[in-house]
Design an enzyme around this catalytic site. Structure first.
Site, PDB file in Angstrom:
ATOM      1  N   SER A   7       0.841  -1.198   0.000  1.00  0.00           N
ATOM      2  CA  SER A   7       0.000   0.000   0.000  1.00  0.00           C
ATOM      3  C   SER A   7       0.874   1.243   0.000  1.00  0.00           C
ATOM      4  O   SER A   7       1.652   1.476   0.927  1.00  0.00           O
ATOM      5  CB  SER A   7      -0.910   0.003   1.232  1.00  0.00           C
ATOM      6  OG  SER A   7      -1.503   1.285   1.357  1.00  0.00           O
ATOM      7  N   HIS A  30      -1.097  -1.448  -4.265  1.00  0.00           N
ATOM      8  CA  HIS A  30      -2.382  -1.097  -3.646  1.00  0.00           C
ATOM      9  C   HIS A  30      -2.487   0.418  -3.485  1.00  0.00           C
ATOM     10  O   HIS A  30      -1.633   1.053  -2.871  1.00  0.00           O
ATOM     11  CB  HIS A  30      -2.476  -1.782  -2.285  1.00  0.00           C
ATOM     12  CG  HIS A  30      -3.814  -1.691  -1.627  1.00  0.00           C
ATOM     13  ND1 HIS A  30      -4.873  -2.507  -1.970  1.00  0.00           N
ATOM     14  CD2 HIS A  30      -4.277  -0.883  -0.646  1.00  0.00           C
ATOM     15  CE1 HIS A  30      -5.922  -2.209  -1.217  1.00  0.00           C
ATOM     16  NE2 HIS A  30      -5.585  -1.221  -0.403  1.00  0.00           N
ATOM     17  N   ASP A  32      -4.872   3.389  -2.126  1.00  0.00           N
ATOM     18  CA  ASP A  32      -5.993   3.704  -1.235  1.00  0.00           C
ATOM     19  C   ASP A  32      -6.562   5.076  -1.555  1.00  0.00           C
ATOM     20  O   ASP A  32      -5.922   6.097  -1.327  1.00  0.00           O
ATOM     21  CB  ASP A  32      -5.515   3.681   0.222  1.00  0.00           C
ATOM     22  CG  ASP A  32      -5.264   2.271   0.722  1.00  0.00           C
ATOM     23  OD1 ASP A  32      -6.172   1.434   0.602  1.00  0.00           O
ATOM     24  OD2 ASP A  32      -4.149   2.007   1.213  1.00  0.00           O
ATOM     25  N   MET A  34      -9.356   7.772  -0.724  1.00  0.00           N
ATOM     26  CA  MET A  34     -10.279   8.158   0.364  1.00  0.00           C
ATOM     27  C   MET A  34     -10.826   9.557   0.103  1.00  0.00           C
ATOM     28  O   MET A  34     -10.090  10.434  -0.341  1.00  0.00           O
ATOM     29  CB  MET A  34      -9.543   8.153   1.703  1.00  0.00           C
ATOM     30  CG  MET A  34      -8.811   6.860   2.017  1.00  0.00           C
ATOM     31  SD  MET A  34      -8.174   6.854   3.690  1.00  0.00           S
ATOM     32  CE  MET A  34      -7.118   5.386   3.634  1.00  0.00           C
ATOM     33  N   HIS A  63      -8.306   0.590  -4.278  1.00  0.00           N
ATOM     34  CA  HIS A  63      -9.283   0.386  -3.200  1.00  0.00           C
ATOM     35  C   HIS A  63     -10.017   1.706  -2.972  1.00  0.00           C
ATOM     36  O   HIS A  63      -9.455   2.645  -2.429  1.00  0.00           O
ATOM     37  CB  HIS A  63      -8.491  -0.063  -1.956  1.00  0.00           C
ATOM     38  CG  HIS A  63      -9.299  -0.201  -0.707  1.00  0.00           C
ATOM     39  ND1 HIS A  63      -8.712  -0.352   0.538  1.00  0.00           N
ATOM     40  CD2 HIS A  63     -10.647  -0.235  -0.485  1.00  0.00           C
ATOM     41  CE1 HIS A  63      -9.652  -0.454   1.456  1.00  0.00           C
ATOM     42  NE2 HIS A  63     -10.832  -0.375   0.872  1.00  0.00           N
ATOM     43  N   MET A  65     -12.321   3.948  -1.137  1.00  0.00           N
ATOM     44  CA  MET A  65     -13.022   4.227   0.124  1.00  0.00           C
ATOM     45  C   MET A  65     -13.735   5.561  -0.057  1.00  0.00           C
ATOM     46  O   MET A  65     -13.387   6.577   0.535  1.00  0.00           O
ATOM     47  CB  MET A  65     -12.020   4.265   1.286  1.00  0.00           C
ATOM     48  CG  MET A  65     -11.556   2.870   1.692  1.00  0.00           C
ATOM     49  SD  MET A  65     -10.039   2.896   2.652  1.00  0.00           S
ATOM     50  CE  MET A  65      -8.854   2.954   1.310  1.00  0.00           C
ATOM     51  N   MET A 136     -11.550  -6.203   5.047  1.00  0.00           N
ATOM     52  CA  MET A 136     -10.786  -5.250   5.853  1.00  0.00           C
ATOM     53  C   MET A 136     -10.488  -5.875   7.214  1.00  0.00           C
ATOM     54  O   MET A 136     -11.389  -6.353   7.904  1.00  0.00           O
ATOM     55  CB  MET A 136     -11.572  -3.946   6.058  1.00  0.00           C
ATOM     56  CG  MET A 136     -11.729  -3.093   4.806  1.00  0.00           C
ATOM     57  SD  MET A 136     -10.183  -2.719   3.953  1.00  0.00           S
ATOM     58  CE  MET A 136      -9.279  -1.814   5.216  1.00  0.00           C
ATOM     59  N   GLY A 144      -1.202   1.609   9.555  1.00  0.00           N
ATOM     60  CA  GLY A 144      -0.532   1.449  10.842  1.00  0.00           C
ATOM     61  C   GLY A 144      -1.391   0.992  12.007  1.00  0.00           C
ATOM     62  O   GLY A 144      -0.997   1.116  13.156  1.00  0.00           O
ATOM     63  N   ASP A 174      -6.618  -6.639   4.156  1.00  0.00           N
ATOM     64  CA  ASP A 174      -6.010  -5.303   4.172  1.00  0.00           C
ATOM     65  C   ASP A 174      -6.094  -4.712   5.574  1.00  0.00           C
ATOM     66  O   ASP A 174      -7.184  -4.515   6.100  1.00  0.00           O
ATOM     67  CB  ASP A 174      -6.773  -4.425   3.165  1.00  0.00           C
ATOM     68  CG  ASP A 174      -6.233  -3.014   3.047  1.00  0.00           C
ATOM     69  OD1 ASP A 174      -5.175  -2.711   3.620  1.00  0.00           O
ATOM     70  OD2 ASP A 174      -6.897  -2.209   2.361  1.00  0.00           O
ATOM     71  N   GLY A 196       1.109  -2.060   4.122  1.00  0.00           N
ATOM     72  CA  GLY A 196       1.649  -0.708   4.012  1.00  0.00           C
ATOM     73  C   GLY A 196       2.857  -0.553   4.905  1.00  0.00           C
ATOM     74  O   GLY A 196       4.003  -0.628   4.457  1.00  0.00           O
TER      75      GLY A 196
HETATM   76  C1  DX5 Z   1      -6.576   1.431   5.369  1.00  0.00           C
HETATM   77  C2  DX5 Z   1      -6.067   1.072   4.013  1.00  0.00           C
HETATM   78  C3  DX5 Z   1      -4.922   0.152   4.010  1.00  0.00           C
HETATM   79  C4  DX5 Z   1      -3.680   0.649   4.700  1.00  0.00           C
HETATM   80  C5  DX5 Z   1      -2.974  -0.553   5.273  1.00  0.00           C
HETATM   81  O1  DX5 Z   1      -7.788   2.060   5.236  1.00  0.00           O
HETATM   82  O2  DX5 Z   1      -7.088   0.458   3.259  1.00  0.00           O
HETATM   83  O3  DX5 Z   1      -4.613  -0.279   2.692  1.00  0.00           O
HETATM   84  O4  DX5 Z   1      -2.809   1.319   3.834  1.00  0.00           O
HETATM   85  O5  DX5 Z   1      -1.911  -0.110   6.054  1.00  0.00           O
HETATM   86  P1  DX5 Z   1      -1.143  -1.071   7.065  1.00  0.00           P
HETATM   87  O6  DX5 Z   1      -0.600  -2.208   6.256  1.00  0.00           O
HETATM   88  O7  DX5 Z   1      -0.081  -0.177   7.607  1.00  0.00           O
HETATM   89  O8  DX5 Z   1      -2.137  -1.507   8.093  1.00  0.00           O
HETATM   90 ZN    ZN Z   2      -6.561  -0.440   1.271  1.00  0.00          ZN
END
Ligand code: DX5
Ligand code: ZN
Length: 214
Positions: A7, A30, A32, A34, A63, A65, A136, A144, A174, A196
């Site tokens: 990610s 990946h 993200d 948002m 992805h 969101m 998820m 994180g 994820d 990520g």
């Molecule tokens: C969260 C994202 C993830 C995020 C994962 O909403 O969809 O893709 O980047 O990050 P880590 O691997 O650090 O949990």
């Molecule tokens: Zn994601």
């Protein structure tokens, strides 16, 4: 084969091309997206996906969101997304179906995403249309966070349905995936792991990707 989808949320956005090249041994990238409405954070949009497309050969696993993603799926496909996943919580069943159809009509792979509180059953109406289901394992919005162990049962249930129906559908997890949480996720049936912080926080990124693949 287990696939790794790093990610870029954990990358340095001022050095995105450099950080994307650092994960070139992965299987997907990946992305993200948002909108500050569906989740309480704002990240990147269509122009950034277009720019990323130009600097990597990795399939882009986008992805979304965002609220009512049906409005934007075609834009993301045209910008270079290879896989587009939409949250089932983000719109009506009818519009989610339409979003998946629009992605597929452009020759791309479509999928649905389930938030932690959304039951596995919510994916059922869409399974036949999906090339991917994303479970998820944290609340979407931020990188994180800690892996939610109780999501493993949902992964197991979905793997059973996908196998039972003989569907060509990937099962992705994820959130909070790292060397300790990847093995139970794979054991439960996930075949694509998003990571990520575990990837970008590693001293040796290619070694970490190989380690996660198992
Ligand atoms: C969260 C994202 C993830 C995020 C994962 O909403 O969809 O893709 O980047 O990050 P880590 O691997 O650090 O949990
Ligand atoms: Zn994601």
């Amino acid at each position: 084969m287990i696939k790794i989808s790093p990610s870029i949320l954990a990358a340095d956005f001022a050095n995105l091309e450099r950080d994307i090249s650092r994960v070139s041994s992965a299987d997907y990238l990946h992305v993200d997206v948002m909108d500050g409405l569906f989740v309480p954070n704002i990240t990147i949009g269509v122009p950034v996906v277009k720019s990323i497309r130009a600097v990597t050969a990795l399939p882009l696993d986008v992805h979304l969101m965002i609220d009512r993603p049906v409005r934007y799926v075609e834009d993301f496909c045209k910008a270079g997304a290879d896989i587009v996943t939409v949250h089932v919580e983000a719109d009506t069943e009818e519009n989610t179906r339409l979003a998946l159809e629009r992605v597929r009509a452009l020759g791309k792979r479509a999928g649905v995403v389930l938030k932690p509180k959304t039951p596995a059953e919510a994916a059922l109406p869409f399974l036949d249309q999906c090339a991917m289901v994303l479970v998820m394992t944290v609340e979407p919005g931020f990188g994180g966070q800690s892996f939610m162990e109780d999501m493993l049962e949902k992964v197991r249930t979905l793997r059973g349905w996908i196998g039972g129906r003989g569907l060509d559908c990937e099962l992705e997890v994820d959130g909070g995936i790292g060397p300790r949480t990847a093995p139970p996720a794979v054991e439960a049936g996930a075949n694509v792991l998003v990571a990520g912080s575990a990837v970008y926080g590693a001293e040796d990124i290619p070694a970490r990707i190989a380690e996660l693949r198992g």
